[in-house]
Design a protein around this motif. Structure first.
Motif, PDB file in Angstrom:
ATOM      1  N   HIS A 122       0.862  -1.172   0.000  1.00  0.00           N
ATOM      2  CA  HIS A 122       0.000   0.000   0.000  1.00  0.00           C
ATOM      3  C   HIS A 122       0.904   1.230   0.000  1.00  0.00           C
ATOM      4  O   HIS A 122       1.450   1.619   1.037  1.00  0.00           O
ATOM      5  CB  HIS A 122      -0.921  -0.013   1.213  1.00  0.00           C
ATOM      6  N   ASP A 145       3.163   5.885   6.458  1.00  0.00           N
ATOM      7  CA  ASP A 145       3.410   4.470   6.708  1.00  0.00           C
ATOM      8  C   ASP A 145       4.581   4.279   7.676  1.00  0.00           C
ATOM      9  O   ASP A 145       5.289   3.283   7.652  1.00  0.00           O
ATOM     10  CB  ASP A 145       3.616   3.679   5.420  1.00  0.00           C
ATOM     11  N   TRP A 171       1.721   0.720   9.589  1.00  0.00           N
ATOM     12  CA  TRP A 171       0.492   1.498   9.463  1.00  0.00           C
ATOM     13  C   TRP A 171       0.430   2.626  10.493  1.00  0.00           C
ATOM     14  O   TRP A 171      -0.603   3.260  10.665  1.00  0.00           O
ATOM     15  CB  TRP A 171      -0.739   0.596   9.553  1.00  0.00           C
ATOM     16  N   LYS A 173       1.105   6.358  11.497  1.00  0.00           N
ATOM     17  CA  LYS A 173       1.130   7.576  10.678  1.00  0.00           C
ATOM     18  C   LYS A 173       1.895   8.661  11.424  1.00  0.00           C
ATOM     19  O   LYS A 173       1.529   9.020  12.546  1.00  0.00           O
ATOM     20  CB  LYS A 173      -0.294   8.046  10.380  1.00  0.00           C
ATOM     21  N   ARG A 195      -4.961   3.228  13.073  1.00  0.00           N
ATOM     22  CA  ARG A 195      -5.181   2.155  12.097  1.00  0.00           C
ATOM     23  C   ARG A 195      -4.654   0.814  12.601  1.00  0.00           C
ATOM     24  O   ARG A 195      -4.942  -0.225  12.008  1.00  0.00           O
ATOM     25  CB  ARG A 195      -4.528   2.518  10.760  1.00  0.00           C
TER      26      ARG A 195
END
Length: 296
Positions: A122, A145, A171, A173, A195
């Motif tokens: 991602h 990320d 994940w 941030k 997340r």
């Protein structure tokens, strides 16, 4: 009071950057230039902001910030960092891709961890850019990320200085990095881990250009992630932080924190700035709050 508000560009939300040399010019979004005198809006972003191209990626709240040392220098970020010194007439890419190239499936994905979409990479973006307040060549960048990079030569070379505990948590941030107000080797990073189903606060501090980091959240209880951290421009070691519920203050460089909520409702604090002797707070409730005169 009869406030006179007017849109300053074409984006519904995101960063805005008033021109330090001309208060009638405001930059915003990816990137627009608004002239208050004429009402004209021009799109002046790099090619990544004009429909993209190559492997560039952006998000709606792409960072956009002027240097406080060189008022001509405006920084913008996609998955790379860009710089203009002529109001967006031309841009220079001053970093490589500063996001992850690997794919680690976090436990928060749960039963979907085996799905191809979960295992695929991602691609991230640079979520925060922090030019130094004391050294024009020092810049910090954090990705959505979980990576932190810094440069000491204006972007010619970048170093990955991600804290070790963040490296295995892709994940996470990096919500906001604030460069040290008094020292080019100092920076503070607010890390949002919602997340990952992690509602603990995460704030990191470095005084050696990212070689070592200390997590500084003593006094901030679990239950609300951190979105913002800022150092006071006048008093060294005076810090402010914004979480999903309130504002916090530290008088000792982040070693201990106390609530500064006062009469504010519990709401998501997305950013705050110290202007002269006042603190201005922006919330996800689309409101502004100001605490007057913190000099005492």
């Amino acid at each position: 009071l009869d406030w006179d508000w007017h849109p300053v560009g074409t984006e519904e939300y995101g960063y805005v950057a008033p021109d330090p040399l001309d208060p009638d010019i405001v930059y915003g979004g990816k990137v627009s230039r608004w002239d208050r005198r004429t009402g004209e809006v021009q799109q002046v972003g790099p090619r990544v902001g004009r429909g993209g191209g190559g492997d560039y990626r952006t998000l709606r709240t792409a960072p956009l910030v002027f240097s406080t040392i060189d008022p001509h220098a405006l920084y913008f970020a996609s998955n790379t960092v860009w710089k203009t010194i002529n109001g967006g007439k031309s841009w220079t890419q001053i970093s490589p891709d500063l996001t992850r190239t690997d794919s680690i499936v976090p436990p928060s994905v749960g039963k979907y961890a085996g799905e191809p979409a979960a295992k695929a990479r991602h691609g991230g973006v640079v979520y925060t850019v922090a030019p130094s307040y004391v050294d024009i060549k020092r810049i910090w960048a954090g990705s959505d990320d979980g990576l932190i990079h810094t440069t000491a030569d204006g972007g010619a070379h970048w170093i990955d200085v991600t804290p070790s505990e963040l490296r295995a948590r892709p994940w996470s941030k990096i919500s906001i990095i604030d460069a040290g107000r008094f020292d080019a080797n100092t920076a503070f990073a607010a890390v949002n881990t919602i997340r990952l189903d992690d509602l603990k606060p995460h704030i990191y501090r470095t005084h050696d250009a990212g070689k070592t980091w200390t997590q500084i959240t003593n006094g901030i209880p679990d239950g609300a992630v951190v979105n913002a951290v800022r150092e006071d421009p006048k008093r060294k070691g005076l810090l402010f932080a914004g979480t999903e519920t309130q504002v916090w203050v530290s008088l000792d460089d982040g070693d201990h924190w106390s609530s500064l909520r006062l009469n504010m409702p519990a709401t998501s604090i997305r950013d705050l700035v110290i202007k002269d002797d006042d603190i201005a707070v922006g919330t996800h409730g689309r409101s502004f709050w100001i605490l007057d005169d913190i000099a005492p």
